[in-house]
Design an enzyme around this catalytic site. Structure first.
Site, PDB file in Angstrom:
ATOM      1  N   HIS A   1       0.933  -1.142   0.142  1.00 43.10           N
ATOM      2  CA  HIS A   1       0.127   0.016  -0.051  1.00 43.10           C
ATOM      3  C   HIS A   1       0.959   1.151   0.075  1.00 43.10           C
ATOM      4  CE1 HIS A   1       0.844  -0.510   4.456  1.00 43.10           C
ATOM      5  NE2 HIS A   1       0.788   0.855   4.356  1.00 43.10           N
ATOM      6  N   ALA A   2       0.275   2.413  -0.022  1.00 42.36           N
ATOM      7  CA  ALA A   2       0.708   3.876  -0.067  1.00 42.36           C
ATOM      8  C   ALA A   2      -0.022   4.561   0.903  1.00 42.36           C
ATOM      9  CB  ALA A   2       1.056   4.429  -1.363  1.00 42.36           C
TER      10      ALA A   2
END
Length: 135
Positions: free
Chosen positions: A52-53
């Site tokens: 994820h970011a």
């Protein structure tokens, strides 16, 4: 827009003593006030984490015990950083995709985050991440 060049390895001060080492994160050791701290452990062999970011949140990752690789992607480049020393933390700024992999046996990964958990700050799909970076 942030890039992999904005990610940095931060040395955490280490106080050496014959009884063992002590590292302290306080003051301006890291460029944000930690509002959430959590840790990963008992990670099964071959597992990966992350994926994820964050749109706004910054995180500092520390291998308190053992080692693991952090694969960083900024939409244009990719780099891998191995964390294996408890007095070094990897500062991951907002807008950087991260994948944690190659966990050693007995690994403990400490994460200090700049904000409380907010699902809306996460980008969990890589195609959505690419759209976010190219907006």
């Amino acid at each position: 827009m942030t890039t992999n060049n904005d990610v940095q390895l931060i040395e955490i001060p280490k106080i050496h003593d014959v009884r063992g080492n002590l590292s302290v994160i306080e003051g301006n050791t890291i460029p944000f006030v930690s509002k959430r701290t959590y840790y990963l452990y008992d990670v099964p062999s071959g597992s990966s984490r992350g994926g994820h970011a964050h749109k706004e949140q910054h995180e500092l990752l520390i291998a308190l015990s053992g080692s693991f690789d952090v694969v960083l992607k900024d939409g244009n480049s990719e780099k891998t950083v191995t964390l294996n020393k408890p007095n070094f933390g990897l500062l991951i700024v907002k807008g950087i995709w991260r994948e944690l992999q190659n966990f050693s046996s007995g690994v403990v990964c400490l994460v200090m985050a700049s904000d409380l958990f907010d699902e809306s700050d996460y980008i969990r799909d890589y195609e959505d991440f690419e759209l976010f970076k190219n907006r």
